[in-house]
Structures are given as C-alpha cells and as structure tokens.
Design an enzyme around this catalytic site. Structure first.
Site, PDB file in Angstrom:
ATOM      1  N   ARG A  73       0.813  -1.217   0.000  1.00  0.00           N
ATOM      2  CA  ARG A  73       0.000   0.000   0.000  1.00  0.00           C
ATOM      3  C   ARG A  73       0.849   1.270   0.000  1.00  0.00           C
ATOM      4  O   ARG A  73       0.640   2.186  -0.803  1.00  0.00           O
ATOM      5  CB  ARG A  73      -0.902   0.052   1.257  1.00  0.00           C
ATOM      6  CG  ARG A  73      -2.141  -0.759   1.182  1.00  0.00           C
ATOM      7  CD  ARG A  73      -2.491  -1.248   2.579  1.00  0.00           C
ATOM      8  NE  ARG A  73      -1.494  -2.243   2.961  1.00  0.00           N
ATOM      9  CZ  ARG A  73      -1.630  -3.536   2.738  1.00  0.00           C
ATOM     10  NH1 ARG A  73      -2.736  -3.995   2.243  1.00  0.00           N
ATOM     11  NH2 ARG A  73      -0.661  -4.390   3.033  1.00  0.00           N
ATOM     12  N   THR A  74       1.797   1.361   0.931  1.00  0.00           N
ATOM     13  CA  THR A  74       2.522   2.616   1.126  1.00  0.00           C
ATOM     14  C   THR A  74       3.331   2.963  -0.120  1.00  0.00           C
ATOM     15  O   THR A  74       3.267   4.074  -0.634  1.00  0.00           O
ATOM     16  CB  THR A  74       3.443   2.510   2.366  1.00  0.00           C
ATOM     17  OG1 THR A  74       2.648   2.073   3.466  1.00  0.00           O
ATOM     18  CG2 THR A  74       4.080   3.842   2.703  1.00  0.00           C
ATOM     19  N   LYS A 101      24.914  -5.255  -2.197  1.00  0.00           N
ATOM     20  CA  LYS A 101      26.378  -5.336  -2.396  1.00  0.00           C
ATOM     21  C   LYS A 101      27.114  -4.712  -1.220  1.00  0.00           C
ATOM     22  O   LYS A 101      28.323  -4.515  -1.255  1.00  0.00           O
ATOM     23  CB  LYS A 101      26.760  -4.603  -3.679  1.00  0.00           C
ATOM     24  CG  LYS A 101      26.125  -5.174  -4.939  1.00  0.00           C
ATOM     25  CD  LYS A 101      26.588  -4.361  -6.145  1.00  0.00           C
ATOM     26  CE  LYS A 101      25.908  -4.799  -7.422  1.00  0.00           C
ATOM     27  NZ  LYS A 101      26.203  -3.893  -8.537  1.00  0.00           N
ATOM     28  N   ARG A 123      11.520   4.020   3.420  1.00  0.00           N
ATOM     29  CA  ARG A 123      11.095   2.995   4.383  1.00  0.00           C
ATOM     30  C   ARG A 123      12.314   2.178   4.749  1.00  0.00           C
ATOM     31  O   ARG A 123      13.054   1.713   3.858  1.00  0.00           O
ATOM     32  CB  ARG A 123      10.009   2.098   3.794  1.00  0.00           C
ATOM     33  CG  ARG A 123       9.774   0.864   4.660  1.00  0.00           C
ATOM     34  CD  ARG A 123       8.519   0.147   4.342  1.00  0.00           C
ATOM     35  NE  ARG A 123       7.352   0.891   4.802  1.00  0.00           N
ATOM     36  CZ  ARG A 123       6.126   0.370   4.879  1.00  0.00           C
ATOM     37  NH1 ARG A 123       5.921  -0.871   4.533  1.00  0.00           N
ATOM     38  NH2 ARG A 123       5.111   1.101   5.295  1.00  0.00           N
ATOM     39  N   HIS A 151       5.418   6.183  11.534  1.00  0.00           N
ATOM     40  CA  HIS A 151       4.890   6.016  10.178  1.00  0.00           C
ATOM     41  C   HIS A 151       3.859   7.141  10.011  1.00  0.00           C
ATOM     42  O   HIS A 151       2.647   6.912  10.041  1.00  0.00           O
ATOM     43  CB  HIS A 151       4.257   4.626  10.059  1.00  0.00           C
ATOM     44  CG  HIS A 151       3.876   4.200   8.682  1.00  0.00           C
ATOM     45  ND1 HIS A 151       3.983   5.030   7.567  1.00  0.00           N
ATOM     46  CD2 HIS A 151       3.381   3.014   8.214  1.00  0.00           C
ATOM     47  CE1 HIS A 151       3.572   4.368   6.502  1.00  0.00           C
ATOM     48  NE2 HIS A 151       3.196   3.146   6.871  1.00  0.00           N
TER      49      HIS A 151
HETATM   50  C1  NCD Z   1       2.137  -1.018   8.332  1.00  0.00           C
HETATM   51  C2  NCD Z   1       3.649  -0.839   8.385  1.00  0.00           C
HETATM   52  O1  NCD Z   1       4.356  -1.146   7.431  1.00  0.00           O
HETATM   53  O2  NCD Z   1       4.090  -0.379   9.428  1.00  0.00           O
HETATM   54  N1  NCD Z   1       1.631  -1.205   7.047  1.00  0.00           N
HETATM   55  C3  NCD Z   1       1.414  -0.154   6.221  1.00  0.00           C
HETATM   56  O3  NCD Z   1       2.233   0.702   6.047  1.00  0.00           O
HETATM   57  N2  NCD Z   1       0.202  -0.096   5.648  1.00  0.00           N
HETATM   58  C4  NCD Z   1       1.641  -2.011   9.295  1.00  0.00           C
HETATM   59  C5  NCD Z   1       2.109  -3.428   9.212  1.00  0.00           C
HETATM   60  O4  NCD Z   1       2.981  -3.778   8.416  1.00  0.00           O
HETATM   61  O5  NCD Z   1       1.585  -4.239   9.972  1.00  0.00           O
END
Ligand code: NCD
Length: 331
Positions: A73-74, A101, A123, A151
């Site tokens: 999703r993100t 690497k 991320r 997040h």
């Molecule tokens: C979350 C994350 O990556 O922190 N997911 C997300 O970004 N939609 C929650 C999760 O992975 O459980």
C-alpha cells in the site's frame, strides 16, 4: 461512504502555511499542520475521481522512493501520488539496489542526492533512518516507516478516515489493539490522535506493550485484555503482529492470540453501535481480525487505502513547496 464531501460538507479551505522541510514523524507537527495536510488531501481526492487523473502541480519535480522493507500500500500510493501530481517518480527497493552489495544507507543517499531529487521517501527497518537521511540531504524527506518508530503518513490517513466518519476528533475513544510494542503505526497514531483531542485506549498482552508506554502520552489508557479496551469505542483499530520485528516470540501461538485478542462480531458488539473498524494492512485474517469483520459493513479498511493516496499527494505537494492556499487551483 459518509465522507465529508458526500455528507454535503464543503471542501475545507486550507490557509495554514506548512513550514516543515521533512515529514519524519508526527511528534513535531502542530494541530494546524495536521489539519492543513488533511484539508489538502481532501482537495486532492477529487483528482482521483476524474477520468484524467493527473494535475501539473509537481511538474518538473523528482521524487525518489527508497523502500528497504517490503510494502504494498505505502509504496504504491506514494508512487501513484507522485505521478498524479506530474512529478517524475523513481522507486528503488533494497533487493534490486546496491544495498545487497554492502552499500550503506548513507552512501546510497549521497549518491541519490548527487542526482538532485526534490524529495526522498524512505522505508527502512532502523528507527531513526529517515532522520539521518534528512540531516544529510538537501531534498525533503518523508518517513514511510522507520523500524518500530514512526509512520506519519499512516497516522494522517487514519485521522482523515476517522474525520470523514465522525466529523470531529474531540471526545472520541479510539482503541488500538495488538502488537503495540513493535508497531510504528501505533506510535504515530497515539501521538497524532492525542494531539487532536482523542482519548486513545490501548489493548494488548503485557508482552506486546513496551515498558513505560504510559509515558509516551498523557492520559493514555492501557488494558491487558481486548474487551475493556474496545468497550464504548468509536473506532477500533486492529494491528498485525510484527513477525519481522520479533512480535511472534512474545505470544504463545497465533491460535492462542486469535482466541484472546482477535476481533470478532461478539467482541465488536462491545464498541459503540456506530463504531468503525480500521486496520493499516497487511491483515492476517483469522488472527487479529475475522474475515466477517474485515469485509463487514463497519470496516473502513479500503477507505483507509484510498485516503492514503490523497494524504500522500498532500504530503508530496506541501513538502515540494506547494502553497496550501493554492491547493484548490492545484487540484
Ligand atoms: C504497516 C507498516 O508497514 O508499518 N503497514 C502499512 O504501512 N500499511 C503495518 C504493518 O505492516 O503491519
């Protein structure tokens, strides 16, 4: 879907100047900053409803998405958000980059920076990674999740979804249930919702609650069982056990966890009759939530995803120097 627009409300006009260079966490944001992002997102929602889903707001800007942890999703929503605003978007994942690497995050960042991007989305599994990047890069940085730390765009999209349904935050009870200890979603939501006047209630076994969690936020209510946490709640937010951060070592078994902490119809009946059910995804069906609830009429899980796109458009726009006062023209 009782969204602000469908409820007949006007698109809010954004007047607050957004002055942050980066979006690393919710902690430094004021209520006015949060409201400006949510209102900007509402304006951008209409772009995605048109046959031609593109506006020139970020033409000539370059966005690089660095995803060093898995994401569906993100990552997709950041990429689509950038493209709908006409930015040039380039994505890099750890598996296909020089990270395999042995290159450090710092060196990767310096090399990307040499190509003059305007904005980096990161991320990473390490808490503090986005802050480090922001310190060493002149490009704006958005934290798309750093370890178990923060997040922020998830909390903002959750806030927008709650506002769509409840119109206000003041006086709401929002229960967050699950692996609080390893969840950046929980941490960002606790900070964001508390700033907005929500009573945040946590429900988790003691082994999935970080020591001293009460100190994170004044007035936080903490329960070791699910039932008292969701009783009378306006919103029930369920979290996945963060297996990749060791969460499964803190429970006897998934079956036992599902028996005691899984959200089902009997348990949801303890919340307010109009309570909504949220989950950031990915869900582990049959563990923290039954399919009956996840796909049921109280679930707003896919609205969260739709709002994620709008909130990320807003974050990209504001951090690339977009004027919140001009968002109606930009959208
Ligand atoms: C979350 C994350 O990556 O922190 N997911 C997300 O970004 N939609 C929650 C999760 O992975 O459980």
């Amino acid at each position: 879907m009782p969204s602000a627009e469908l409820a007949g409300q006007q698109t809010p006009s954004v007047t607050h100047a957004f002055a942050c260079k980066d979006l690393i966490g919710i902690e430094p944001l004021s209520v006015a900053d949060i409201t400006a992002i949510l209102d900007t997102a509402v304006s951008f929602r209409r772009v995605s409803e048109r046959p031609i889903k593109k506006v020139p707001a970020l033409r000539g800007k370059t966005v690089v998405c660095l995803f060093f942890e898995p994401s569906t999703r993100t990552r997709t929503s950041f990429e689509i958000a950038g493209k709908r605003l006409s930015a040039d978007v380039q994505s890099i994942s750890a598996a296909t980059s020089s990270v395999v690497k042995g290159e450090t995050l710092f060196d990767t960042a310096r090399n990307i920076e040499a190509m003059h991007p305007d904005l980096l989305v990161l991320r990473h599994s390490s808490a503090g990674a986005a802050k480090l990047l922001a310190k060493h890069c002149s490009a704006a940085v958005i934290n798309a999740g750093d370890g178990a730390h923060e997040h922020p765009t998830q909390a903002l999209l959750d806030a927008l979804t709650i506002r769509d349904h409840k119109q206000t935050f003041e006086g709401l009870r929002v229960a967050i249930v699950g692996d609080i200890a390893h969840s950046r979603v929980a941490r960002s939501n606790i900070l964001c919702l508390s700033k907005l006047g929500v009573q945040v209630v946590l429900g988790a076994p003691p082994t999935l609650l970080p020591a001293g969690i009460e100190d994170l936020q004044d007035g936080l209510e903490v329960h070791h069982r699910l039932e008292p946490a969701i009783e009378g709640a306006d919103v029930v937010m369920m979290l996945r056990i963060q297996v990749e951060r060791g969460g499964s070592m803190n429970i006897p078994s998934r079956a036992e966890y599902a028996r005691l902490y899984g959200l089902n119809a009997t348990r949801l009946a303890l919340a307010k009759p109009d309570a909504i059910v949220m989950h950031p995804g990915p869900m582990n069906r049959g563990v923290e939530i039954t399919s009956e609830i996840a796909d049921g009429p109280r679930s707003v899980i896919l609205e969260q995803v739709a709002n994620g796109l709008a909130v990320r458009m807003a974050a990209l726009y504001l951090l690339c120097g977009g004027n919140p006062a001009h968002v109606d023209t930009a959208a």
